[in-house]
Motif scaffolding. Structure first.
Motif, PDB file in Angstrom:
ATOM      1  N   MET A 216       1.097  -1.410   0.199  1.00 36.73           N
ATOM      2  CA  MET A 216       0.165   0.504   0.071  1.00 36.73           C
ATOM      3  C   MET A 216       0.646   1.125  -0.144  1.00 36.73           C
ATOM      4  N   PRO A 217       0.238   2.346  -0.239  1.00 41.48           N
ATOM      5  CA  PRO A 217       0.849   3.321  -0.047  1.00 41.48           C
ATOM      6  C   PRO A 217       1.202   4.113   1.037  1.00 41.48           C
ATOM      7  N   VAL A 218       2.956   4.327   1.023  1.00 41.47           N
ATOM      8  CA  VAL A 218       3.470   4.808   2.503  1.00 41.47           C
ATOM      9  C   VAL A 218       3.817   6.247   2.465  1.00 41.47           C
ATOM     10  N   SER A 219       4.011   7.064   1.704  1.00 42.40           N
ATOM     11  CA  SER A 219       4.306   7.958   1.367  1.00 42.40           C
ATOM     12  C   SER A 219       3.591   8.638   1.932  1.00 42.40           C
ATOM     13  N   TRP A 220       2.472   9.044   2.254  1.00 45.31           N
ATOM     14  CA  TRP A 220       1.979  10.287   3.283  1.00 45.31           C
ATOM     15  C   TRP A 220       2.553   9.377   4.857  1.00 45.31           C
ATOM     16  N   MET A 221       2.637   8.230   5.640  1.00 39.22           N
ATOM     17  CA  MET A 221       3.428   8.442   6.259  1.00 39.22           C
ATOM     18  C   MET A 221       4.738   8.497   6.800  1.00 39.22           C
ATOM     19  N   LEU A 222       5.219   8.284   5.765  1.00 39.16           N
ATOM     20  CA  LEU A 222       7.086   8.760   5.706  1.00 39.16           C
ATOM     21  C   LEU A 222       7.215  10.372   5.684  1.00 39.16           C
ATOM     22  N   GLU A 223       6.444  11.089   5.016  1.00 37.97           N
ATOM     23  CA  GLU A 223       5.954  12.666   5.372  1.00 37.97           C
ATOM     24  C   GLU A 223       5.485  12.601   6.521  1.00 37.97           C
ATOM     25  N   GLU A 224       5.020  12.014   7.322  1.00 39.74           N
ATOM     26  CA  GLU A 224       4.800  11.987   8.692  1.00 39.74           C
ATOM     27  C   GLU A 224       5.587  12.130   9.679  1.00 39.74           C
ATOM     28  N   VAL A 225       6.805  11.136   9.324  1.00 39.47           N
ATOM     29  CA  VAL A 225       7.355  10.566  10.195  1.00 39.47           C
ATOM     30  C   VAL A 225       8.958  11.740   9.951  1.00 39.47           C
ATOM     31  N   ARG A 226       9.294  12.509   8.609  1.00 42.25           N
ATOM     32  CA  ARG A 226       9.592  13.544   8.814  1.00 42.25           C
ATOM     33  C   ARG A 226       9.442  14.555   9.509  1.00 42.25           C
ATOM     34  N   ARG A 227       7.718  14.793   9.264  1.00 41.74           N
ATOM     35  CA  ARG A 227       7.563  16.178   9.956  1.00 41.74           C
ATOM     36  C   ARG A 227       7.869  16.145  11.539  1.00 41.74           C
ATOM     37  N   ASP A 228       7.867  14.782  12.087  1.00 40.59           N
ATOM     38  CA  ASP A 228       7.802  14.690  13.609  1.00 40.59           C
ATOM     39  C   ASP A 228       9.743  15.084  13.112  1.00 40.59           C
ATOM     40  N   ILE A 229      10.181  14.207  12.850  1.00 42.54           N
ATOM     41  CA  ILE A 229      11.716  13.932  12.614  1.00 42.54           C
ATOM     42  C   ILE A 229      12.128  15.809  12.914  1.00 42.54           C
ATOM     43  N   ASN A 230      11.683  16.137  12.149  1.00 44.25           N
ATOM     44  CA  ASN A 230      11.884  17.808  11.589  1.00 44.25           C
ATOM     45  C   ASN A 230      11.608  18.826  13.554  1.00 44.25           C
ATOM     46  N   ALA A 231      10.532  18.300  13.823  1.00 42.23           N
ATOM     47  CA  ALA A 231       9.668  18.715  14.708  1.00 42.23           C
ATOM     48  C   ALA A 231      11.074  19.193  15.917  1.00 42.23           C
ATOM     49  N   LYS A 232      11.678  17.784  16.237  1.00 46.63           N
ATOM     50  CA  LYS A 232      12.197  16.908  17.445  1.00 46.63           C
ATOM     51  C   LYS A 232      13.173  17.765  17.433  1.00 46.63           C
ATOM     52  N   LEU A 233      14.092  18.087  15.592  1.00 43.92           N
ATOM     53  CA  LEU A 233      15.429  18.688  15.767  1.00 43.92           C
ATOM     54  C   LEU A 233      14.898  20.442  15.924  1.00 43.92           C
ATOM     55  N   ARG A 234      14.348  21.039  15.676  1.00 39.69           N
ATOM     56  CA  ARG A 234      13.963  22.225  16.209  1.00 39.69           C
ATOM     57  C   ARG A 234      13.764  22.549  17.032  1.00 39.69           C
ATOM     58  N   ARG A 235      13.039  21.499  18.407  1.00 34.19           N
ATOM     59  CA  ARG A 235      13.033  21.634  20.007  1.00 34.19           C
ATOM     60  C   ARG A 235      14.436  21.143  20.433  1.00 34.19           C
ATOM     61  N   LEU A 236      15.193  20.232  19.821  1.00 31.87           N
ATOM     62  CA  LEU A 236      16.042  20.519  20.406  1.00 31.87           C
ATOM     63  C   LEU A 236      17.437  21.422  19.801  1.00 31.87           C
ATOM     64  N   LYS A 237      17.535  22.155  18.773  1.00 31.88           N
ATOM     65  CA  LYS A 237      18.218  22.849  18.323  1.00 31.88           C
ATOM     66  C   LYS A 237      18.175  24.260  19.614  1.00 31.88           C
ATOM     67  N   LYS A 238      16.935  24.139  19.516  1.00 37.99           N
ATOM     68  CA  LYS A 238      16.337  24.993  20.766  1.00 37.99           C
ATOM     69  C   LYS A 238      16.949  25.253  21.745  1.00 37.99           C
ATOM     70  N   ARG A 239      17.158  23.907  22.604  1.00 33.37           N
ATOM     71  CA  ARG A 239      17.379  24.027  23.885  1.00 33.37           C
ATOM     72  C   ARG A 239      19.097  24.384  23.413  1.00 33.37           C
ATOM     73  N   ALA A 240      19.663  24.288  22.788  1.00 30.50           N
ATOM     74  CA  ALA A 240      21.341  24.325  22.943  1.00 30.50           C
ATOM     75  C   ALA A 240      21.316  25.673  22.276  1.00 30.50           C
ATOM     76  N   GLU A 241      20.308  26.657  22.007  1.00 25.93           N
ATOM     77  CA  GLU A 241      20.278  28.033  21.727  1.00 25.93           C
ATOM     78  C   GLU A 241      20.232  28.284  22.746  1.00 25.93           C
ATOM     79  N   ASP A 242      19.622  28.239  23.374  1.00 26.89           N
ATOM     80  CA  ASP A 242      18.678  28.888  25.181  1.00 26.89           C
ATOM     81  C   ASP A 242      20.249  28.362  25.967  1.00 26.89           C
ATOM     82  N   SER A 243      20.612  27.168  25.691  1.00 26.48           N
ATOM     83  CA  SER A 243      21.886  27.378  26.742  1.00 26.48           C
ATOM     84  C   SER A 243      23.005  27.916  26.039  1.00 26.48           C
ATOM     85  N   GLN A 244      22.547  29.439  25.070  1.00 23.60           N
ATOM     86  CA  GLN A 244      23.578  29.676  24.491  1.00 23.60           C
ATOM     87  C   GLN A 244      25.050  28.746  24.264  1.00 23.60           C
TER      88      GLN A 244
END
Length: 291
Positions: free
Chosen positions: A60-88
């Motif tokens: 079955m088509p899985v492209s929509w699931m992969l895009e959902e996973v990619r969005r989740d990954i990018n959201a987590k990376l943005r939070r991690l980047k902000k955590r680093a920047e908040d620590s100067q």
């Protein structure tokens, strides 16, 4: 950083490269990488390798699931980047889609002339390592850069507690290679314990042998730091791994630093070398400088 240490030395890294799987247990690994980058005043490069079977024929088509996973990954990376920047800490993020996490991490770190790699390992014993392999081990066996490995028994990130470092040396030249880097990680509040494990029962011989380490460290640390922030410990034991893990636990060390002799690829599935045993069993992150 301790006053008097020249951070323009050629061994100063250009970046800290964090390889993260973004799981719930990766927070301690990320926190350690952020503190190392902040302390050395270098950029933190956050890398996530997204693995999936690119060539598999799904029913079955899985492209929509992969895009959902990619969005989740990018959201987590943005939070991690902000955590680093908040620590100067200056930070950047990158996602690589690959079936080879170790190779991707090595390729990304190769962009720099000098870097420190930080990653976690889930392997808890030699049997698990033998059957599952380890990204951390592949990186340690291959990279020319220092690697900080956060093992399965580490509960707190580096920099959260008493700023206690431990440097393990067997008094060989290769075991002294981490000294410039450990000096750069020290602050005025850091306490450093230098440990040598020996089977010799002659205390005077062991103490005299440590003079080589003292002389080398004096090249990088000011006299005041050598006098007030460094203590020396000789442990008489034939079980190096057990002795170092117990010493790190007793001292409540936050980072164990050691030089390692790199084994060839043919040794990949032989019994664990001392360095890998220590990484798996240590109560704190382990900084390995391989020669």
């Amino acid at each position: 950083m301790i006053r008097g240490i020249d951070m323009s030395h050629p061994w100063k890294p250009q970046a800290v490269v964090l390889g993260t799987d973004l799981t719930a247990t990766s927070g301690v690994v990320a926190g350690t990488a952020i503190e190392i980058a902040r302390r050395l005043d270098v950029e933190l490069c956050i890398l996530h390798v997204f693995q999936y079977l690119i060539h598999h024929r799904y029913r079955m088509p899985v492209s929509w699931m992969l895009e959902e996973v990619r969005r989740d990954i990018n959201a987590k990376l943005r939070r991690l980047k902000k955590r680093a920047e908040d620590s100067q800490c200056s930070a950047s993020t990158k996602v690589i889609e690959s079936e080879d996490p170790a190779g991707s991490l090595l390729k990304e770190s190769a962009r720099f002339e000098r870097a420190i790699l930080v990653l976690g390992t889930h392997a808890r014993d030699p049997i698990e390592r033998f059957f599952l392999g380890s990204v951390a081990e592949q990186v340690l066996r291959t990279t020319r850069f220092p690697v900080i490995t956060v093992g399965p028994h580490v509960k707190r990130r580096f920099g959260m507690g008493n700023d206690q470092l431990m440097f393990a040396t067997d008094l060989t030249e290769r075991s002294l290679e981490p000294i410039p880097l450990l000096a750069a990680l020290m602050t005025p509040s850091t306490h450093l314990t230098v440990v040598h494990v020996t089977e010799s029962v002659l205390e005077t011989d062991a103490r005299a042998a440590m003079d080589t380490v003292r002389a080398r460290m004096a090249l990088y640390l000011p006299d005041q730091a050598m006098k007030h922030q460094v203590k020396w410990k000789v442990i008489h034991s034939s079980e190096v791994t057990k002795a170092l893990i117990e010493a790190a636990t007793e001292d409540k060390a936050e980072l164990l630093i050691m030089g390692m002799h790199r084994s060839g690829e043919l040794n990949a599935h032989l019994p664990l070398k001392t360095g890998f045993q220590i990484i798996i069993g240590a109560p704190c992150a382990v900084l390995s400088v391989c020669s």
